[in-house]
Scaffold this motif. Structure first.
Motif, PDB file in Angstrom:
ATOM      1  N   ASP A 191      74.738  43.271  59.724  1.00  0.00           N
ATOM      2  CA  ASP A 191      76.092  42.745  59.537  1.00  0.00           C
ATOM      3  C   ASP A 191      77.135  43.857  59.471  1.00  0.00           C
ATOM      4  OD1 ASP A 191      75.213  40.141  59.555  1.00  0.00           O
ATOM      5  OD2 ASP A 191      75.283  39.900  57.372  1.00  0.00           O
ATOM      6  N   LEU A 192      76.782  44.977  58.886  1.00  0.00           N
ATOM      7  CA  LEU A 192      77.752  46.066  58.730  1.00  0.00           C
ATOM      8  C   LEU A 192      78.161  46.700  60.053  1.00  0.00           C
ATOM      9  CD1 LEU A 192      76.351  47.788  55.514  1.00  0.00           C
ATOM     10  CD2 LEU A 192      78.104  46.004  55.710  1.00  0.00           C
ATOM     11  N   VAL A 218      67.842  52.259  55.212  1.00  0.00           N
ATOM     12  CA  VAL A 218      68.137  51.592  56.486  1.00  0.00           C
ATOM     13  C   VAL A 218      67.032  51.864  57.505  1.00  0.00           C
ATOM     14  CG1 VAL A 218      69.585  53.384  57.557  1.00  0.00           C
ATOM     15  CG2 VAL A 218      69.985  51.004  58.108  1.00  0.00           C
ATOM     16  N   ASN A 219      66.471  53.055  57.470  1.00  0.00           N
ATOM     17  CA  ASN A 219      65.396  53.399  58.390  1.00  0.00           C
ATOM     18  C   ASN A 219      64.169  52.512  58.152  1.00  0.00           C
ATOM     19  OD1 ASN A 219      64.459  55.293  60.497  1.00  0.00           O
ATOM     20  ND2 ASN A 219      62.941  55.838  58.945  1.00  0.00           N
ATOM     21  N   GLN A 220      63.772  52.377  56.890  1.00  0.00           N
ATOM     22  CA  GLN A 220      62.616  51.545  56.556  1.00  0.00           C
ATOM     23  C   GLN A 220      62.896  50.080  56.926  1.00  0.00           C
ATOM     24  OE1 GLN A 220      60.289  54.154  55.851  1.00  0.00           O
ATOM     25  NE2 GLN A 220      59.626  53.051  54.054  1.00  0.00           N
ATOM     26  N   PRO A 271      70.309  44.119  50.862  1.00  0.00           N
ATOM     27  CA  PRO A 271      70.243  43.531  52.202  1.00  0.00           C
ATOM     28  C   PRO A 271      68.993  42.665  52.389  1.00  0.00           C
ATOM     29  CG  PRO A 271      70.837  45.844  52.326  1.00  0.00           C
ATOM     30  CD  PRO A 271      70.440  45.574  50.900  1.00  0.00           C
ATOM     31  N   SER A 272      69.124  41.641  53.212  1.00  0.00           N
ATOM     32  CA  SER A 272      67.993  40.725  53.428  1.00  0.00           C
ATOM     33  C   SER A 272      66.783  41.459  54.000  1.00  0.00           C
ATOM     34  CB  SER A 272      68.399  39.572  54.327  1.00  0.00           C
ATOM     35  OG  SER A 272      68.825  40.044  55.586  1.00  0.00           O
ATOM     36  N   ALA A 277      65.002  39.240  39.465  1.00  0.00           N
ATOM     37  CA  ALA A 277      63.851  40.008  39.957  1.00  0.00           C
ATOM     38  C   ALA A 277      63.484  39.618  41.382  1.00  0.00           C
ATOM     39  CB  ALA A 277      62.664  39.833  39.017  1.00  0.00           C
ATOM     40  N   SER A 278      63.689  38.366  41.740  1.00  0.00           N
ATOM     41  CA  SER A 278      63.357  37.918  43.102  1.00  0.00           C
ATOM     42  C   SER A 278      64.172  38.676  44.153  1.00  0.00           C
ATOM     43  CB  SER A 278      63.574  36.412  43.239  1.00  0.00           C
ATOM     44  OG  SER A 278      64.934  36.078  42.972  1.00  0.00           O
ATOM     45  N   GLU A 279      65.407  39.047  43.818  1.00  0.00           N
ATOM     46  CA  GLU A 279      66.224  39.847  44.745  1.00  0.00           C
ATOM     47  C   GLU A 279      65.671  41.268  44.849  1.00  0.00           C
ATOM     48  OE1 GLU A 279      69.195  39.042  46.611  1.00  0.00           O
ATOM     49  OE2 GLU A 279      68.310  37.072  46.250  1.00  0.00           O
TER      50      GLU A 279
END
Length: 192
Positions: free
Chosen positions: A3-4, A31-33, A99-100, A162-164
């Motif tokens: 999105d970014l 972001v790489n992972q 991020p998702s 915690a789920s996030e």
């Protein structure tokens, strides 16, 4: 993360320079992972930062906290505790999101210096930090404690559930350190 890269985020995204600030490097690893890379393959991060350049990101060398508070940086890749501190201590209109696709977890590190002149006092300080009382002090500063049982309930309610956090994954920190210089050189050459 994708999105970014959208045009509507032009001029709004900030991240600390991964070649000069550790939190910037952590963002690059994240972001790489998330985009399929590994500690042996930083191509996804390099490609991401190249693409992000089209959106004219704000890339300070070091801390950007005040620039977020002032609204100069609308979205900052940063640690969660800074967002919580901005929201709950400084009253800023901010939110922390993971991020998702996920992100990484990086612990604070403390150590006892070899042959420290006051080793007994240093051990007491480390013992306090790792005690329930010490962990609660850290939690009240919006740093997630080592032991979740030490988290005061009123502070826990201010954190994402915690789920996030389940999307935030640890990495091989020794390997992360070993490849940092090579990544920084590549980032400066290819993506900056």
């Amino acid at each position: 993360w994708a999105d970014l890269l959208k045009p509507e985020y032009k001029g709004l995204v900030g991240y600390l320079d991964p070649a000069s600030a550790f939190v910037g490097y952590v963002g690059a690893v994240a972001v790489n992972q998330a985009r399929g890379g590994s500690m042996d393959d930083f191509k996804p991060a390099i490609d991401y930062f190249k693409a992000l350049q089209k959106n004219e990101p704000i890339v300070p060398k070091q801390t950007a906290y005040a620039r977020v508070l002032s609204g100069e940086i609308g979205i900052l890749l940063d640690y969660d505790f800074n967002a919580y501190r901005a929201k709950y201590k400084d009253g800023a209109n901010v939110a922390f999101v993971i991020p998702s696709e996920g992100t990484v977890v990086v612990p604070y590190v403390m150590s006892l210096v070899a042959k420290a002149p006051h080793a007994a006092d240093a051990k007491k300080a480390l013992d306090f930090v790792l005690s329930d009382e010490g962990q609660a002090v850290w939690a009240k500063a919006y740093l997630r404690p080592v032991r979740a049982s030490a988290m005061p309930k009123e502070v826990e309610a201010q954190f994402l559930p915690a789920s996030e956090y389940a999307r935030a994954k640890p990495v091989d920190y020794a390997r992360m350190a070993a490849v940092q210089k090579a990544f920084s050189e590549r980032y400066l050459k290819e993506a900056r």
